[in-house]
Design a protein around this motif. Sequence first.
Motif, PDB file in Angstrom:
ATOM      1  N   LEU A 151       0.823  -1.210   0.000  1.00 55.42           N
ATOM      2  CA  LEU A 151       0.000   0.000   0.000  1.00 55.42           C
ATOM      3  C   LEU A 151       0.860   1.263   0.000  1.00 55.42           C
ATOM      4  O   LEU A 151       0.561   2.213  -0.731  1.00 55.42           O
ATOM      5  N   VAL A 152       1.914   1.294   0.793  1.00 54.58           N
ATOM      6  CA  VAL A 152       2.755   2.491   0.802  1.00 54.58           C
ATOM      7  C   VAL A 152       3.373   2.717  -0.578  1.00 54.58           C
ATOM      8  O   VAL A 152       3.480   3.855  -1.045  1.00 54.58           O
ATOM      9  N   LEU A 153       3.724   1.638  -1.260  1.00 52.59           N
ATOM     10  CA  LEU A 153       4.268   1.778  -2.618  1.00 52.59           C
ATOM     11  C   LEU A 153       3.192   2.233  -3.597  1.00 52.59           C
ATOM     12  O   LEU A 153       3.464   3.053  -4.490  1.00 52.59           O
ATOM     13  N   ALA A 154       1.973   1.733  -3.440  1.00 54.13           N
ATOM     14  CA  ALA A 154       0.872   2.161  -4.314  1.00 54.13           C
ATOM     15  C   ALA A 154       0.521   3.631  -4.078  1.00 54.13           C
ATOM     16  O   ALA A 154       0.277   4.379  -5.034  1.00 54.13           O
ATOM     17  N   LEU A 155       0.507   4.055  -2.829  1.00 59.25           N
ATOM     18  CA  LEU A 155       0.251   5.467  -2.530  1.00 59.25           C
ATOM     19  C   LEU A 155       1.348   6.354  -3.111  1.00 59.25           C
ATOM     20  O   LEU A 155       1.078   7.401  -3.709  1.00 59.25           O
ATOM     21  N   THR A 156       2.588   5.908  -2.949  1.00 56.49           N
ATOM     22  CA  THR A 156       3.720   6.656  -3.484  1.00 56.49           C
ATOM     23  C   THR A 156       3.627   6.770  -5.000  1.00 56.49           C
ATOM     24  O   THR A 156       3.812   7.851  -5.570  1.00 56.49           O
ATOM     25  N   GLY A 157       3.306   5.661  -5.665  1.00 52.97           N
ATOM     26  CA  GLY A 157       3.156   5.676  -7.119  1.00 52.97           C
ATOM     27  C   GLY A 157       2.009   6.560  -7.577  1.00 52.97           C
ATOM     28  O   GLY A 157       2.124   7.265  -8.587  1.00 52.97           O
ATOM     29  N   SER A 158       0.914   6.555  -6.824  1.00 54.08           N
ATOM     30  CA  SER A 158      -0.233   7.400  -7.185  1.00 54.08           C
ATOM     31  C   SER A 158       0.130   8.871  -7.107  1.00 54.08           C
ATOM     32  O   SER A 158      -0.205   9.661  -8.002  1.00 54.08           O
ATOM     33  N   VAL A 159       0.825   9.251  -6.040  1.00 56.19           N
ATOM     34  CA  VAL A 159       1.244  10.647  -5.897  1.00 56.19           C
ATOM     35  C   VAL A 159       2.231  11.015  -7.004  1.00 56.19           C
ATOM     36  O   VAL A 159       2.127  12.089  -7.611  1.00 56.19           O
ATOM     37  N   LEU A 160       3.171  10.122  -7.277  1.00 57.68           N
ATOM     38  CA  LEU A 160       4.121  10.364  -8.357  1.00 57.68           C
ATOM     39  C   LEU A 160       3.387  10.635  -9.670  1.00 57.68           C
ATOM     40  O   LEU A 160       3.665  11.620 -10.360  1.00 57.68           O
ATOM     41  N   LEU A 161       2.444   9.778 -10.008  1.00 60.17           N
ATOM     42  CA  LEU A 161       1.719   9.918 -11.268  1.00 60.17           C
ATOM     43  C   LEU A 161       0.923  11.215 -11.330  1.00 60.17           C
ATOM     44  O   LEU A 161       1.012  11.973 -12.301  1.00 60.17           O
ATOM     45  N   VAL A 162       0.157  11.495 -10.300  1.00 58.96           N
ATOM     46  CA  VAL A 162      -0.711  12.678 -10.329  1.00 58.96           C
ATOM     47  C   VAL A 162       0.103  13.967 -10.368  1.00 58.96           C
ATOM     48  O   VAL A 162      -0.186  14.880 -11.157  1.00 58.96           O
ATOM     49  N   VAL A 163       1.139  14.053  -9.549  1.00 55.69           N
ATOM     50  CA  VAL A 163       1.940  15.282  -9.527  1.00 55.69           C
ATOM     51  C   VAL A 163       2.755  15.408 -10.813  1.00 55.69           C
ATOM     52  O   VAL A 163       2.905  16.510 -11.357  1.00 55.69           O
ATOM     53  N   ASP A 164       3.244  14.303 -11.339  1.00 52.44           N
ATOM     54  CA  ASP A 164       3.966  14.333 -12.612  1.00 52.44           C
ATOM     55  C   ASP A 164       3.058  14.860 -13.717  1.00 52.44           C
ATOM     56  O   ASP A 164       3.457  15.726 -14.502  1.00 52.44           O
ATOM     57  N   VAL A 165       1.846  14.371 -13.790  1.00 51.19           N
ATOM     58  CA  VAL A 165       0.915  14.787 -14.846  1.00 51.19           C
ATOM     59  C   VAL A 165       0.472  16.240 -14.657  1.00 51.19           C
ATOM     60  O   VAL A 165       0.361  16.991 -15.619  1.00 51.19           O
ATOM     61  N   THR A 166       0.226  16.640 -13.412  1.00 50.00           N
ATOM     62  CA  THR A 166      -0.300  17.986 -13.190  1.00 50.00           C
ATOM     63  C   THR A 166       0.785  19.069 -13.133  1.00 50.00           C
ATOM     64  O   THR A 166       0.524  20.204 -13.526  1.00 50.00           O
ATOM     65  N   LEU A 167       1.990  18.725 -12.664  1.00 57.48           N
ATOM     66  CA  LEU A 167       3.067  19.723 -12.582  1.00 57.48           C
ATOM     67  C   LEU A 167       4.228  19.333 -13.494  1.00 57.48           C
ATOM     68  O   LEU A 167       4.316  19.796 -14.609  1.00 57.48           O
ATOM     69  N   ASP A 168       5.107  18.496 -12.991  1.00 55.83           N
ATOM     70  CA  ASP A 168       6.250  18.018 -13.783  1.00 55.83           C
ATOM     71  C   ASP A 168       6.879  16.829 -13.083  1.00 55.83           C
ATOM     72  O   ASP A 168       6.550  16.520 -11.940  1.00 55.83           O
ATOM     73  N   ARG A 169       7.793  16.165 -13.764  1.00 55.80           N
ATOM     74  CA  ARG A 169       8.398  14.935 -13.250  1.00 55.80           C
ATOM     75  C   ARG A 169       9.176  15.178 -11.956  1.00 55.80           C
ATOM     76  O   ARG A 169       9.074  14.398 -11.017  1.00 55.80           O
ATOM     77  N   GLY A 170       9.962  16.228 -11.909  1.00 55.92           N
ATOM     78  CA  GLY A 170      10.750  16.512 -10.706  1.00 55.92           C
ATOM     79  C   GLY A 170       9.870  16.727  -9.486  1.00 55.92           C
ATOM     80  O   GLY A 170      10.147  16.210  -8.405  1.00 55.92           O
ATOM     81  N   SER A 171       8.783  17.468  -9.670  1.00 50.89           N
ATOM     82  CA  SER A 171       7.843  17.690  -8.559  1.00 50.89           C
ATOM     83  C   SER A 171       7.182  16.379  -8.165  1.00 50.89           C
ATOM     84  O   SER A 171       6.944  16.125  -6.981  1.00 50.89           O
ATOM     85  N   GLY A 172       6.889  15.554  -9.167  1.00 53.40           N
ATOM     86  CA  GLY A 172       6.280  14.250  -8.894  1.00 53.40           C
ATOM     87  C   GLY A 172       7.194  13.367  -8.070  1.00 53.40           C
ATOM     88  O   GLY A 172       6.766  12.716  -7.110  1.00 53.40           O
ATOM     89  N   ILE A 173       8.477  13.357  -8.425  1.00 53.46           N
ATOM     90  CA  ILE A 173       9.437  12.542  -7.689  1.00 53.46           C
ATOM     91  C   ILE A 173       9.572  13.056  -6.256  1.00 53.46           C
ATOM     92  O   ILE A 173       9.599  12.274  -5.300  1.00 53.46           O
TER      93      ILE A 173
END
Length: 172
Positions: free
Chosen positions: A105-127
């Motif tokens: 679950l922690v990995l799924a939550l982390t991946g979800s945040v990565l994806l959403v922030v990457d799509v809405t802002l940029d890759r660096g912010s997503g990471i």
Amino acid sequence: MKERNETPLERADRNFSELLQELRVIQTGVQFLFAFLLTLAFTSRFPSLDTVQRATYVTTLLLAVLAAALLMAPAAVHRVLFQMGAKRELVQISSRLAGYGMAALVLALTGSVLLVVDVTLDRGSGIAAAAGTFVVCAGLWAVLPWLLRRSLVTRRAVPEEEREPAGPGRSR
């Protein structure tokens, strides 16, 4: 520490009941996350995702499925072992399954945040946001309980009459 006056079977029953209560709390979050991820593939913006975003999406979706499966497994194991006198074993394996489920679950939550922030802002912010998510979840779900456990073990090793007073109010 004051011990409970319960038999090993009563203790196992109580422990399993407490574990199921914990899983009910976690399961709701997993269900929301999984539903969110399932709907993403059907949005108008999904076809514009790049290769990394698609890989993040698929990985995160599969981690959410794994988390859900691991967190639901104790109920399935209970069904199979029902009335076989294996409550202690059921509690032990269910506790492990819950721990593995929370790790997924922690990995799924982390991946979800990565994806959403990457799509809405940029890759660096997503990471950065994903790293923050991982650190917060790992801190609250693993490090904090480990520190508390360590503190309790250390505290119990010191005779009560030699202990420092507890907390801000200095009362126990």
